[in-house]
Write a protein that holds these residues in place. Structure first.
Motif, PDB file in Angstrom:
ATOM      1  N   ALA A  75      26.848 -16.609  71.359  1.00  0.00           N
ATOM      2  CA  ALA A  75      25.654 -17.318  71.825  1.00  0.00           C
ATOM      3  C   ALA A  75      24.530 -16.332  72.112  1.00  0.00           C
ATOM      4  CB  ALA A  75      25.977 -18.114  73.085  1.00  0.00           C
ATOM      5  N   GLU A  76      23.295 -16.772  71.840  1.00  0.00           N
ATOM      6  CA  GLU A  76      22.104 -15.985  72.151  1.00  0.00           C
ATOM      7  C   GLU A  76      21.078 -16.887  72.826  1.00  0.00           C
ATOM      8  OE1 GLU A  76      20.693 -14.381  68.485  1.00  0.00           O
ATOM      9  OE2 GLU A  76      22.441 -13.075  68.172  1.00  0.00           O
ATOM     10  N   SER A  77      20.306 -16.311  73.756  1.00  0.00           N
ATOM     11  CA  SER A  77      19.259 -17.063  74.442  1.00  0.00           C
ATOM     12  C   SER A  77      18.060 -16.141  74.622  1.00  0.00           C
ATOM     13  CB  SER A  77      19.771 -17.561  75.799  1.00  0.00           C
ATOM     14  OG  SER A  77      18.906 -18.522  76.360  1.00  0.00           O
ATOM     15  N   ASN A  78      16.871 -16.602  74.194  1.00  0.00           N
ATOM     16  CA  ASN A  78      15.693 -15.739  74.097  1.00  0.00           C
ATOM     17  C   ASN A  78      14.769 -15.915  75.304  1.00  0.00           C
ATOM     18  OD1 ASN A  78      13.482 -14.246  73.367  1.00  0.00           O
ATOM     19  ND2 ASN A  78      13.284 -15.120  71.316  1.00  0.00           N
ATOM     20  N   ILE A  79      14.863 -15.001  76.275  1.00  0.00           N
ATOM     21  CA  ILE A  79      14.065 -15.096  77.498  1.00  0.00           C
ATOM     22  C   ILE A  79      12.576 -14.908  77.228  1.00  0.00           C
ATOM     23  CG2 ILE A  79      14.357 -12.640  78.010  1.00  0.00           C
ATOM     24  CD1 ILE A  79      14.035 -15.529  80.549  1.00  0.00           C
ATOM     25  N   SER A  80      12.220 -14.187  76.154  1.00  0.00           N
ATOM     26  CA  SER A  80      10.804 -13.902  75.886  1.00  0.00           C
ATOM     27  C   SER A  80      10.021 -15.162  75.535  1.00  0.00           C
ATOM     28  CB  SER A  80      10.672 -12.874  74.754  1.00  0.00           C
ATOM     29  OG  SER A  80      11.135 -13.411  73.526  1.00  0.00           O
ATOM     30  N   ARG A  81      10.724 -16.234  75.144  1.00  0.00           N
ATOM     31  CA  ARG A  81      10.045 -17.485  74.790  1.00  0.00           C
ATOM     32  C   ARG A  81      10.447 -18.615  75.739  1.00  0.00           C
ATOM     33  NH1 ARG A  81      11.690 -18.451  68.813  1.00  0.00           N
ATOM     34  NH2 ARG A  81      10.474 -20.353  69.150  1.00  0.00           N
ATOM     35  N   SER A  82      10.782 -18.252  76.969  1.00  0.00           N
ATOM     36  CA  SER A  82      11.238 -19.250  77.941  1.00  0.00           C
ATOM     37  C   SER A  82      10.062 -20.026  78.529  1.00  0.00           C
ATOM     38  CB  SER A  82      12.035 -18.576  79.059  1.00  0.00           C
ATOM     39  OG  SER A  82      11.201 -17.717  79.806  1.00  0.00           O
ATOM     40  N   PHE A  83      10.352 -21.193  79.073  1.00  0.00           N
ATOM     41  CA  PHE A  83       9.342 -22.026  79.733  1.00  0.00           C
ATOM     42  C   PHE A  83      10.055 -22.924  80.730  1.00  0.00           C
ATOM     43  CE2 PHE A  83      10.899 -24.292  76.062  1.00  0.00           C
ATOM     44  CZ  PHE A  83      11.041 -25.604  76.488  1.00  0.00           C
ATOM     45  N   ASP A  84       9.298 -23.485  81.655  1.00  0.00           N
ATOM     46  CA  ASP A  84       9.872 -24.375  82.668  1.00  0.00           C
ATOM     47  C   ASP A  84       9.678 -25.831  82.263  1.00  0.00           C
ATOM     48  OD1 ASP A  84      10.694 -22.284  84.211  1.00  0.00           O
ATOM     49  OD2 ASP A  84       8.970 -22.321  85.556  1.00  0.00           O
ATOM     50  N   TYR A  85      10.743 -26.608  82.431  1.00  0.00           N
ATOM     51  CA  TYR A  85      10.691 -28.044  82.152  1.00  0.00           C
ATOM     52  C   TYR A  85      11.540 -28.733  83.212  1.00  0.00           C
ATOM     53  CZ  TYR A  85      11.599 -32.514  79.800  1.00  0.00           C
ATOM     54  OH  TYR A  85      11.710 -33.855  79.506  1.00  0.00           O
ATOM     55  N   ASN A  86      10.932 -29.646  83.967  1.00  0.00           N
ATOM     56  CA  ASN A  86      11.627 -30.326  85.071  1.00  0.00           C
ATOM     57  C   ASN A  86      12.269 -29.327  86.037  1.00  0.00           C
ATOM     58  OD1 ASN A  86      10.893 -32.835  84.143  1.00  0.00           O
ATOM     59  ND2 ASN A  86      12.870 -33.302  83.198  1.00  0.00           N
ATOM     60  N   ASN A  87      11.524 -28.256  86.332  1.00  0.00           N
ATOM     61  CA  ASN A  87      11.967 -27.226  87.281  1.00  0.00           C
ATOM     62  C   ASN A  87      13.206 -26.454  86.818  1.00  0.00           C
ATOM     63  OD1 ASN A  87       9.919 -27.862  89.228  1.00  0.00           O
ATOM     64  ND2 ASN A  87      11.143 -29.638  89.857  1.00  0.00           N
ATOM     65  N   VAL A  88      13.434 -26.445  85.514  1.00  0.00           N
ATOM     66  CA  VAL A  88      14.549 -25.686  84.935  1.00  0.00           C
ATOM     67  C   VAL A  88      13.984 -24.758  83.867  1.00  0.00           C
ATOM     68  CG1 VAL A  88      16.731 -25.804  83.662  1.00  0.00           C
ATOM     69  CG2 VAL A  88      16.173 -27.578  85.350  1.00  0.00           C
ATOM     70  N   LYS A  89      14.480 -23.520  83.817  1.00  0.00           N
ATOM     71  CA  LYS A  89      14.018 -22.572  82.804  1.00  0.00           C
ATOM     72  C   LYS A  89      14.723 -22.863  81.481  1.00  0.00           C
ATOM     73  CE  LYS A  89      13.149 -18.383  84.032  1.00  0.00           C
ATOM     74  NZ  LYS A  89      11.680 -18.446  83.816  1.00  0.00           N
ATOM     75  N   TYR A  90      13.924 -23.147  80.443  1.00  0.00           N
ATOM     76  CA  TYR A  90      14.445 -23.407  79.097  1.00  0.00           C
ATOM     77  C   TYR A  90      14.029 -22.273  78.163  1.00  0.00           C
ATOM     78  CZ  TYR A  90      15.981 -28.188  80.040  1.00  0.00           C
ATOM     79  OH  TYR A  90      16.652 -29.283  80.510  1.00  0.00           O
ATOM     80  N   ALA A  91      14.791 -22.118  77.076  1.00  0.00           N
ATOM     81  CA  ALA A  91      14.495 -21.067  76.102  1.00  0.00           C
ATOM     82  C   ALA A  91      15.195 -21.402  74.788  1.00  0.00           C
ATOM     83  CB  ALA A  91      14.979 -19.709  76.618  1.00  0.00           C
ATOM     84  N   PRO A  92      14.759 -20.790  73.678  1.00  0.00           N
ATOM     85  CA  PRO A  92      15.506 -20.956  72.423  1.00  0.00           C
ATOM     86  C   PRO A  92      16.952 -20.498  72.611  1.00  0.00           C
ATOM     87  CG  PRO A  92      13.360 -19.981  71.995  1.00  0.00           C
ATOM     88  CD  PRO A  92      13.526 -19.997  73.489  1.00  0.00           C
ATOM     89  N   PHE A  93      17.877 -21.320  72.142  1.00  0.00           N
ATOM     90  CA  PHE A  93      19.307 -21.040  72.298  1.00  0.00           C
ATOM     91  C   PHE A  93      19.963 -21.140  70.928  1.00  0.00           C
ATOM     92  CE2 PHE A  93      23.686 -22.642  73.120  1.00  0.00           C
ATOM     93  CZ  PHE A  93      24.172 -21.551  73.820  1.00  0.00           C
ATOM     94  N   THR A  94      20.759 -20.147  70.577  1.00  0.00           N
ATOM     95  CA  THR A  94      21.395 -20.119  69.259  1.00  0.00           C
ATOM     96  C   THR A  94      22.895 -19.900  69.391  1.00  0.00           C
ATOM     97  OG1 THR A  94      19.386 -19.143  68.299  1.00  0.00           O
ATOM     98  CG2 THR A  94      21.397 -19.043  66.977  1.00  0.00           C
ATOM     99  N   LEU A  95      23.656 -20.768  68.740  1.00  0.00           N
ATOM    100  CA  LEU A  95      25.097 -20.568  68.597  1.00  0.00           C
ATOM    101  C   LEU A  95      25.354 -20.097  67.169  1.00  0.00           C
ATOM    102  CD1 LEU A  95      26.546 -23.697  70.419  1.00  0.00           C
ATOM    103  CD2 LEU A  95      26.914 -21.319  71.084  1.00  0.00           C
ATOM    104  N   ILE A  96      26.137 -19.048  67.024  1.00  0.00           N
ATOM    105  CA  ILE A  96      26.382 -18.453  65.711  1.00  0.00           C
ATOM    106  C   ILE A  96      27.873 -18.501  65.399  1.00  0.00           C
ATOM    107  CG2 ILE A  96      26.152 -16.378  64.291  1.00  0.00           C
ATOM    108  CD1 ILE A  96      23.876 -15.538  66.240  1.00  0.00           C
ATOM    109  N   LEU A  97      28.201 -19.057  64.229  1.00  0.00           N
ATOM    110  CA  LEU A  97      29.580 -19.087  63.740  1.00  0.00           C
ATOM    111  C   LEU A  97      29.686 -18.156  62.538  1.00  0.00           C
ATOM    112  CD1 LEU A  97      30.270 -22.941  63.723  1.00  0.00           C
ATOM    113  CD2 LEU A  97      30.822 -21.326  65.530  1.00  0.00           C
ATOM    114  N   ARG A  98      30.708 -17.309  62.527  1.00  0.00           N
ATOM    115  CA  ARG A  98      30.912 -16.400  61.396  1.00  0.00           C
ATOM    116  C   ARG A  98      32.298 -16.636  60.795  1.00  0.00           C
ATOM    117  NH1 ARG A  98      27.931 -13.054  64.980  1.00  0.00           N
ATOM    118  NH2 ARG A  98      25.947 -12.391  64.066  1.00  0.00           N
TER     119      ARG A  98
END
Length: 341
Positions: A315-338
């Motif tokens: 799993a990866e989560s990108n803090i540099s593109r985070s934002f607040d929504y309903n008082n929760v910090k959201y960000a792009p989230f990626t699940l990677i299967l190999r």
């Protein structure tokens, strides 16, 4: 949770008393001291025995840390003697005694966990069944009134989606009760399973679109419950996504490898949580702040299925593109299967 000793869940680090032994007064007062905090941050992924800076025994289990106890050969006698108060009940135990008590409580805890899991599943199945019932009634009414085929088609899609999700829920119940009962293997088209899962979830009330990019003709020799994997991963992405977002599934195929990336917007996952979220009953700290109900089993089952099929999941989560929504910090989230053949 039924726990005999003082503990905290790795997901929230919130210390709690045990039913047999409570937290010593010193531990309550100094749990968040810098030295103790650094120690616990260091050991949470190292399963087994440790001795805390204050001299007490600590035991790291799959999803929790037991602390503030004294196990023969696993604690500093002089340090703890100075820190215990007269009111602290903190007997010195052998390792065998510790494991015996822990196992007895784990049996009760597992029974309780199964009851909660089954109750939640029954609730979800009833909700899906109501979707089938209401959409069947709407479709029947439109057929009777000879309304446009496109209106009927939408209801049929919702019926198909709910029916497929009920099947997935029942398969998860089977997997939860018999994780070692794998059955026979057969060749399954990977892309087709993700395509089917995406179509099942596209009519979700959040209006979240699921787009597939690239393609793959790879098959995997898998157990029947492999088909749970795409549904669980995409449903997790839909569940935690804000409304009107897009989930993108990218297929990157090479000669003997396939990488599938599931990109979505979700609660930010801290770096130290990115392995923990695949443990049973663990949810990220920001996910816990959302209004979404969850038991932390979706990604656990995904990891279990991946391990059974030699698939690497991360799993990866990108803090540099985070934002607040309903008082929760959201960000792009990626699940990677190999997948590797």
């Amino acid at each position: 949770m039924f726990e005999p000793f003082p503990f905290f869940l790795i997901s929230d680090k919130n210390p709690k008393d045990g039913l047999f032994i409570k937290q010593p007064g010193f531990c309550i007062k100094h749990f968040k001291d810098k030295t103790e905090r650094i120690f616990f941050d260091h050991i949470i992924l190292v399963r087994g025995w440790h001795i805390s800076p204050s001299g007490f025994s600590c035991y790291v289990d799959e999803n929790k840390v037991i602390f503030g106890i004294r196990i023969i050969g696993r604690f500093d006698r002089e340090k703890t003697k100075r820190k215990l108060q007269v009111t602290d009940f903190n007997p010195i135990l052998t390792e065998d005694h510790f494991y015996s008590i822990l196992n007895e409580f784990n049996i009760v805890s597992r029974l309780n966990e199964h009851v909660e899991f089954n109750n939640q599943t029954i609730h979800e199945i009833r909700k899906l069944n109501q979707t089938i019932k209401s959409n069947s009634e709407f479709a029947q009414e439109k057929i009777t009134n000879r309304e446009g085929i496109e209106n009927i088609e939408n209801h049929v899609k919702r019926i198909f989606s709910a029916s497929s999700l009920i099947t997935t829920r029942l398969n998860i119940v089977d997997l939860n009760q018999n994780p070692e009962l794998l059955g026979e293997k057969s060749d399954i088209g990977i892309y087709n399973k993700f395509y089917k899962a995406a179509r099942c979830l596209e009519s979700h009330e959040k209006r979240v679109a699921i787009n597939l990019h690239g393609e793959s003709h790879k098959t995997i020799n898998s157990y029947r419950h492999f088909e749970i994997l795409p549904v669980v991963l995409l449903e997790n992405a839909v569940k935690y996504s804000p409304p009107d977002q897009v989930i993108t599934v990218i297929f990157s195929e090479q000669a003997d490898e396939l990488e599938i990336s599931i990109e979505s917007i979700g609660p930010f996952v801290l770096p130290e949580e990115r392995e923990l979220i695949f443990l049973k009953s663990i949810r990220g700290s920001h996910a816990l702040k959302t209004n979404e109900k969850g038991s932390g089993i979706g990604l656990y089952f995904a990891k279990l299925i991946c391990d059974q099929h030699s698939i690497i999941i991360s799993a990866e989560s990108n803090i540099s593109r985070s934002f607040d929504y309903n008082n929760v910090k959201y960000a792009p989230f990626t699940l990677i299967l190999r997948f590797v053949w």
